[in-house]
Design a protein around this motif. Structure first.
Motif, PDB file in Angstrom:
ATOM      1  N   VAL A  16       0.845  -1.206   0.000  1.00  0.00           N
ATOM      2  CA  VAL A  16       0.000   0.000   0.000  1.00  0.00           C
ATOM      3  C   VAL A  16       0.878   1.254   0.000  1.00  0.00           C
ATOM      4  CG1 VAL A  16      -1.714   1.347   1.272  1.00  0.00           C
ATOM      5  CG2 VAL A  16      -1.903  -1.157   1.195  1.00  0.00           C
ATOM      6  N   MET A  32      10.200   5.806   5.027  1.00  0.00           N
ATOM      7  CA  MET A  32      10.984   5.135   6.055  1.00  0.00           C
ATOM      8  C   MET A  32      10.514   3.687   6.124  1.00  0.00           C
ATOM      9  SD  MET A  32      10.491   4.410   9.657  1.00  0.00           S
ATOM     10  CE  MET A  32      10.199   5.765  10.768  1.00  0.00           C
ATOM     11  N   LEU A  58       2.208   3.653   8.202  1.00  0.00           N
ATOM     12  CA  LEU A  58       1.779   2.351   7.682  1.00  0.00           C
ATOM     13  C   LEU A  58       2.686   1.214   8.126  1.00  0.00           C
ATOM     14  CD1 LEU A  58       0.328   4.417   5.738  1.00  0.00           C
ATOM     15  CD2 LEU A  58       0.646   2.766   3.923  1.00  0.00           C
ATOM     16  N   THR A  90       8.932  -6.581   5.132  1.00  0.00           N
ATOM     17  CA  THR A  90       8.104  -7.139   4.051  1.00  0.00           C
ATOM     18  C   THR A  90       8.117  -6.234   2.823  1.00  0.00           C
ATOM     19  OG1 THR A  90       6.186  -6.109   5.080  1.00  0.00           O
ATOM     20  CG2 THR A  90       6.528  -8.443   5.525  1.00  0.00           C
ATOM     21  N   LYS A 107      -2.976  -2.944  16.811  1.00  0.00           N
ATOM     22  CA  LYS A 107      -3.637  -1.849  16.105  1.00  0.00           C
ATOM     23  C   LYS A 107      -4.662  -1.155  17.001  1.00  0.00           C
ATOM     24  CE  LYS A 107      -1.888  -2.110  11.850  1.00  0.00           C
ATOM     25  NZ  LYS A 107      -1.211  -1.036  11.145  1.00  0.00           N
ATOM     26  N   HIS A 126      15.230   2.455   8.089  1.00  0.00           N
ATOM     27  CA  HIS A 126      15.126   2.765   9.518  1.00  0.00           C
ATOM     28  C   HIS A 126      13.992   1.936  10.118  1.00  0.00           C
ATOM     29  CE1 HIS A 126      15.409   5.545  13.038  1.00  0.00           C
ATOM     30  NE2 HIS A 126      14.107   5.292  13.140  1.00  0.00           N
ATOM     31  N   SER A 151      -4.973   1.839  10.355  1.00  0.00           N
ATOM     32  CA  SER A 151      -5.519   0.804  11.224  1.00  0.00           C
ATOM     33  C   SER A 151      -6.168  -0.258  10.332  1.00  0.00           C
ATOM     34  CB  SER A 151      -6.516   1.421  12.209  1.00  0.00           C
ATOM     35  OG  SER A 151      -6.964   0.435  13.124  1.00  0.00           O
ATOM     36  N   ASN A 172      -9.716  -5.499   3.517  1.00  0.00           N
ATOM     37  CA  ASN A 172      -8.869  -6.231   2.557  1.00  0.00           C
ATOM     38  C   ASN A 172      -8.645  -5.469   1.257  1.00  0.00           C
ATOM     39  OD1 ASN A 172      -8.344  -8.469   4.027  1.00  0.00           O
ATOM     40  ND2 ASN A 172     -10.175  -9.568   3.342  1.00  0.00           N
TER      41      ASN A 172
HETATM   42  P1  NAD Z   1       3.212  -4.503   3.634  1.00  0.00           P
HETATM   43  O1  NAD Z   1       3.760  -5.616   4.467  1.00  0.00           O
HETATM   44  O2  NAD Z   1       3.394  -4.602   2.159  1.00  0.00           O
HETATM   45  O3  NAD Z   1       3.797  -3.100   4.107  1.00  0.00           O
HETATM   46  C1  NAD Z   1       4.222  -2.815   5.411  1.00  0.00           C
HETATM   47  C2  NAD Z   1       5.552  -2.087   5.330  1.00  0.00           C
HETATM   48  O4  NAD Z   1       5.990  -1.756   6.644  1.00  0.00           O
HETATM   49  C3  NAD Z   1       6.643  -2.942   4.695  1.00  0.00           C
HETATM   50  O5  NAD Z   1       7.327  -2.199   3.720  1.00  0.00           O
HETATM   51  C4  NAD Z   1       7.551  -3.292   5.869  1.00  0.00           C
HETATM   52  O6  NAD Z   1       8.878  -3.540   5.484  1.00  0.00           O
HETATM   53  C5  NAD Z   1       7.366  -2.074   6.764  1.00  0.00           C
HETATM   54  N1  NAD Z   1       7.663  -2.334   8.169  1.00  0.00           N
HETATM   55  C6  NAD Z   1       7.229  -3.356   8.948  1.00  0.00           C
HETATM   56  N2  NAD Z   1       7.719  -3.251  10.182  1.00  0.00           N
HETATM   57  C7  NAD Z   1       8.491  -2.123  10.209  1.00  0.00           C
HETATM   58  C8  NAD Z   1       9.293  -1.487  11.203  1.00  0.00           C
HETATM   59  N3  NAD Z   1       9.411  -1.996  12.438  1.00  0.00           N
HETATM   60  N4  NAD Z   1       9.950  -0.352  10.864  1.00  0.00           N
HETATM   61  C9  NAD Z   1       9.857   0.178   9.596  1.00  0.00           C
HETATM   62  N5  NAD Z   1       9.125  -0.394   8.624  1.00  0.00           N
HETATM   63  C10 NAD Z   1       8.450  -1.534   8.932  1.00  0.00           C
HETATM   64  O7  NAD Z   1       1.682  -4.375   4.003  1.00  0.00           O
HETATM   65  P2  NAD Z   1       0.528  -3.455   3.371  1.00  0.00           P
HETATM   66  O8  NAD Z   1      -0.518  -4.370   2.908  1.00  0.00           O
HETATM   67  O9  NAD Z   1       1.104  -2.474   2.453  1.00  0.00           O
HETATM   68  O10 NAD Z   1       0.012  -2.719   4.686  1.00  0.00           O
HETATM   69  C11 NAD Z   1       0.306  -1.357   4.982  1.00  0.00           C
HETATM   70  C12 NAD Z   1      -0.468  -0.926   6.218  1.00  0.00           C
HETATM   71  O11 NAD Z   1      -1.874  -1.019   5.964  1.00  0.00           O
HETATM   72  C13 NAD Z   1      -0.168  -1.767   7.452  1.00  0.00           C
HETATM   73  O12 NAD Z   1      -0.107  -0.937   8.584  1.00  0.00           O
HETATM   74  C14 NAD Z   1      -1.373  -2.676   7.543  1.00  0.00           C
HETATM   75  O13 NAD Z   1      -1.626  -3.050   8.866  1.00  0.00           O
HETATM   76  C15 NAD Z   1      -2.480  -1.812   6.965  1.00  0.00           C
HETATM   77  N6  NAD Z   1      -3.569  -2.631   6.388  1.00  0.00           N
HETATM   78  C16 NAD Z   1      -3.409  -3.294   5.187  1.00  0.00           C
HETATM   79  C17 NAD Z   1      -4.459  -4.075   4.688  1.00  0.00           C
HETATM   80  C18 NAD Z   1      -4.358  -4.821   3.372  1.00  0.00           C
HETATM   81  O14 NAD Z   1      -5.328  -5.493   2.966  1.00  0.00           O
HETATM   82  N7  NAD Z   1      -3.256  -4.754   2.661  1.00  0.00           N
HETATM   83  C19 NAD Z   1      -5.649  -4.184   5.423  1.00  0.00           C
HETATM   84  C20 NAD Z   1      -5.753  -3.517   6.636  1.00  0.00           C
HETATM   85  C21 NAD Z   1      -4.713  -2.733   7.106  1.00  0.00           C
END
Ligand code: NAD
Length: 342
Positions: free
Chosen positions: A39, A57, A98, A62, A174, A82, A140, A199
Motif C-alpha cells: 500500500v 521510512m 503504515l 516485508t 492496532k 530505519h 488501522s 482487505n
Molecule cells: P506490507 O507488508 O506490504 O507493508 C508494510 C511495510 O511496513 C513494509 O514495507 C515493511 O517492510 C514495513 N515495516 C514493517 N515493520 C516495520 C518497522 N518496524 N519499521 C519500519 N518499517 C516496517 O503491508 P501493506 O498491505 O502495504 O500494509 C500497509 C499498512 O496497511 C499496514 O499498517 C497494515 O496493517 C495496513 N492494512 C493493510 C491491509 C491490506 O489489505 N493490505 C488491510 C488492513 C490494514
C-alpha cells in the motif's frame, strides 16, 4: 520500464514518472512509514505525482526497494532504511504511519516484533507529530473488529477480539495504536486521522501471503488446482489499491478526526472468486474443495457510509483490478523463473 507498472513516464529526457508542479506554499513534506510496502509504495507514487516531497521510512521486513526504485534519485524523494521502533528526528508536515506487517504469516512470524512495531513504533511517530506539529494518519485495520457479531461493521462497533489468540499481536497492536492516537489528540492536541482498512489487493501485493486473491491467481497462472476451503460459500470483499490510496489522501486532508472505514462493500463468495479468476487467467485448473479452516470468518463487509460522507467511494471495477493484478503476478513469475535459469 516494467517496474513502473501503470505509471506514466515523464518527458523523453526524464527517467521519472511525471510529477505535478506545486508552488512552495502548497508543497508538503510527507513521511510515509512502511512506504516500500504494498500500500505504502502506491501512496508514495500518488504523493510524488501530486508534487509533494516524500520521505519513505522502511526497515524492509516485508517491503522491497524495488517498489519505490523508480523514484530513487528524484529531488523530491528520500528513502530511509530505519526501524520505526527506534526514534526518528526529522522535519515533516504530515505522517502516514503504515509500518507494520499486514498479513497473518508476516505478523505471526515474530509476534513480539509486531507488538513493538505497533506500540513503540506508533508512540515514536506520534511523538514526532507532536514535536513538528504535524498531522498523523494511522493505517488501522478492519481486524480491530475481530470476529464481528454485527454485519456490516460500522465505526461505532467496538469489536470482538480475543486478546490472547494467535492474531492478537496484530489486532490488539492496532487497537492500542488507535488508543494512543486519541490520547495524543486529547492530551497533546496532535491532529490525528484513523483509517480502518479492509482487505486490499493490487500489483505489488505479496505473492505468498496465503490470502484468497494471491492464492487463486498464483494457482491459476501455474495451472495448479484452485483450493477452496469447505464449500466456498463464505464471502469476502476486496478493494483495489488505488481506491484505498484515494481514501487515505482524502481522509488525511479532511477534518474527520474519528475512525473511518475504507473498503469495498461488494461481497463475493470464495467460489465465485475462484471461478472469476480462473476464467480471467484462462487456465485449465480445477477447483478443488479442501477441509474448512478453523476460525475462518464467514463474512466481513465494511459499512462505508461515513467515508462516502467525505465524497469517497470505491471506483475500480473488480475485474479491472484483478486483470492488473494478474498481469503483475505473471511478470513476477516470469522474472523469478528467468532468474532461476540464469
Ligand atoms: P506490507 O507488508 O506490504 O507493508 C508494510 C511495510 O511496513 C513494509 O514495507 C515493511 O517492510 C514495513 N515495516 C514493517 N515493520 C516495520 C518497522 N518496524 N519499521 C519500519 N518499517 C516496517 O503491508 P501493506 O498491505 O502495504 O500494509 C500497509 C499498512 O496497511 C499496514 O499498517 C497494515 O496493517 C495496513 N492494512 C493493510 C491491509 C491490506 O489489505 N493490505 C488491510 C488492513 C490494514
Amino acid at each position: 520500464e516494467k517496474r513502473l507498472g501503470n505509471l506514466e513516464k515523464g518527458s523523453e529526457d526524464s527517467k521519472y514518472p511525471k510529477v505535478k508542479f506545486l508552488m512552495e506554499k502548497d508543497r508538503k513534506r510527507i513521511l510515509v512509514t512502511g512506504g516500500a510496502g504494498f500500500v505504502g509504495s502506491h501512496l508514495v507514487d500518488r504523493l510524488m505525482m501530486d508534487g509533494h516531497e516524500v520521505v519513505v521510512m522502511d526497515n524492509f521486513f516485508t517491503g522491497r526497494k524495488r517498489n519505490v526504485e523508480h523514484w530513487i534519485g528524484h529531488e523530491n524523494f528520500e528513502l530511509l532504511n530505519h526501524d520505526v521502533v527506534e526514534p526518528l528526528y526529522i522535519e515533516v508536515d504530515q505522517i502516514y504511519h503504515l509500518a507494520s506487517p499486514a498479513s497473518p504469516p508476516h505478523y505471526m512470524y515474530n509476534p513480539i516484533k509486531t507488538i513493538k512495531t505497533n506500540t513503540i513504533g506508533t508512540l515514536n511517530m506520534l511523538g514526532l507529530a507532536k514535536r513538528v506539529n504535524g498531522r498523523f494518519l494511522l493505517a488501522s485495520t478492519s481486524e480491530v473488529y475481530g470476529d464481528p457479531e454485527v454485519h456490516p461493521q460500522n465505526e461505532e462497533y467496538w469489536g470482538h477480539v480475543n486478546p490472547i489468540g494467535p492474531r492478537a499481536c496484530y489486532d490488539e497492536g492496532k487497537r492500542v495504536a488507535e488508543t494512543m492516537s486519541y490520547a495524543y489528540a486529547k492530551q497533546e492536541h496532535v491532529q490525528v486521522r484513523v483509517a480502518r482498512i479492509f482487505n486490499t489487493f493490487g500489483p505489488r501485493m505479496h505473492m505468498s501471503d496465503g490470502r484468497v486473491v494471491s492464492n487463486f491467481i498464483l494457482q491459476s497462472l501455474q495451472d495448479q488446482p484452485i483450493t477452496v476451503f469447505g464449500a466456498g460459500k463464505q464471502t469476502r470483499s476486496f478493494q483495489y489499491v488505488s481506491d484505498l490510496v484515494n481514501g487515505l489522501v482524502m481522509l488525511m486532508n479532511s477534518n474527520i478526526s474519528t475512525p473511518v472505514n475504507l473498503g469495498n462493500p461488494e461481497e463475493h463468495s470464495i467460489l465465485e472468486f475462484a471461478t472469476i479468476i480462473k476464467n480471467l487467467v484462462g487456465c485449465k485448473s480445477d477447483v478443488v474443495h479442501v477441509k474448512e479452516q478453523e476460525d475462518d470468518p464467514q463474512r466481513r463487509r465494511p459499512d462505508i457510509t461515513k467515508a462516502m460522507g467525505m465524497g469517497w467511494q470505491p471506483k475500480v471495477p473488480m475485474i479491472e483490478g484483478l486483470n492488473r493484478t494478474i498481469e503483475y503476478f505473471r511478470q513476477e513469475l516470469f522474472q523469478s523463473s528467468h532468474n532461476q535459469k540464469m
